[in-house]
Design a protein around this motif. Sequence first.
Motif: not given
Length: 518
Positions: A216-239
């Motif tokens: 669903s579209e709601d999952m995009k927000g959960r992937i981004i996370g608060r202030e983008g911390r989730n997406i930054r963690a995922l990008e840092a862990a996977t490159g």
Amino acid sequence: MFGDFFLILFGMALGAAGGYALHRYVNSKRLADSQGLADRIVQEARKEAEAMKKELRLQAQDEVYALKKEQENEYKEIERGLKKQEERLQEKEERLEKKLETVAGKESEVLALEKRMIKQEKKLEELREGLERRKDEHERKLQEVSGLTVEEAREKLMTEIESRTRHEAGKMVRAIEMEAKEEGSRKARKILALAIQRYSGDYINEQTVTAVALPSEDMKGRIIGREGRNIRALEAATGVDLIIDDTPETVVLSAYSPLRREIAKQALERLIHDGRIHPARIEDIVAKVEQEMDVKLREIGEQATFDVGVHGIHPEIVKLLGQLQYRTSYSQNVLQHSLEVAFLCGIMAAELGMDEKIAKRAGLLHDIGKAVDHEIEGPHAVIGADIAKKHGESKEIIHAIQAHHEDIPPQSILATLVQAADSLSGARPGARKELLENYVKRLEELENVATGFDGVSKAYAIQAGREIRVMVDAEKVTDDNTHMLCKDIATKIENNMTYPGQIRVTVIRERRSVGYAK
């Protein structure tokens, strides 16, 4: 009483005198005997001395006689040696005299010859001067008749000789190549056709991005996370870069390495399925996926070696083979390409009577350098050869890997087979993709190379750049020169252009005669 005493004394004196006389007599007798004994001893000694003296004299005479005899013999030997030396010296003197006579005769002959040579040199000099005068006279007459100077005539003659030589060379080259091609082309076509016929593979075109479907579209927000911390963690862990745009229910993963994209894709899919998305959970999932991917890479590499039928490859190389599953070259999967090259090498090696397993091994490992990240600098062929050498591959395998893109000249039939199979795999239409701009640019460059030669009127690149047809002016280029022109164009293309496979150059000379019937 006194008289008795006197008588006793007298008797004693008388006895003493008689004893003395007797002692003296005895002593005299002994002395006389000793003197006689001594005289006899002296006489015997003298006799013995005389005898010894005579004996010594005789021995000395014998020794003197022997020494004299020996010296006489030595003198005779020396005299005979001197006589022989004298005879040899006399013979040498006679030979030297003969040689001197011969040398004197030759010296006189040489002097006579020198005199004759001096006369001949004078005659030759006179003849040379006469010839020079005649030559100058002939050149002057030729210039008057032809209206050309000496330099102009020489240049014209050299041009005619060059044209005639190129004409003869073209004929010879064409005859030799036709003779060689009759057998070589037939054999090559047979082997390549058989290789293509016996192997056909599936191709999957890879991209530099991977799309992950969201529930669903709601999952995009959960992937981004608060202030983008989730997406930054995922990008840092996977490159991997995560692109979240307006595309509905889709997240795009972008990275140069397909392996990293695959790890990020699996980790993101598990996070979405689990529902718990936060930095700590992201790190755990990514670490777990990396461990599983490591095992999967080994399984993929082992499956590739099993499919090809080669064994004994080092585990680290097997893992690198698995990584080739997630590498692409011009959108062609590198592991699939390596498998195809291995099979083609095996087929051609079998046709040529070579070791099929070694050929397959070289074909499978030829692109192993592409599995290494960009941190290691250098051409992938050289990197692959270093990896193979480090893990104990044979010298012929290492050379075939290093020479398959001519980073070094190929020096074995195996290296040439790997080159041919690599070109055959990449040159099939549709196997690889390139940008339209680069494609058009390459075709234009190819045509420009051909039209840059004198006598070429038009050039057309056809067959997706695999062939170029060159039209020449029949008035400027002869039939024999077309062959030389074809060779020159092909050589210039090889030296100045980069292209996969090979390019066929066809030179066409057409002469048309037009007439009108009235």
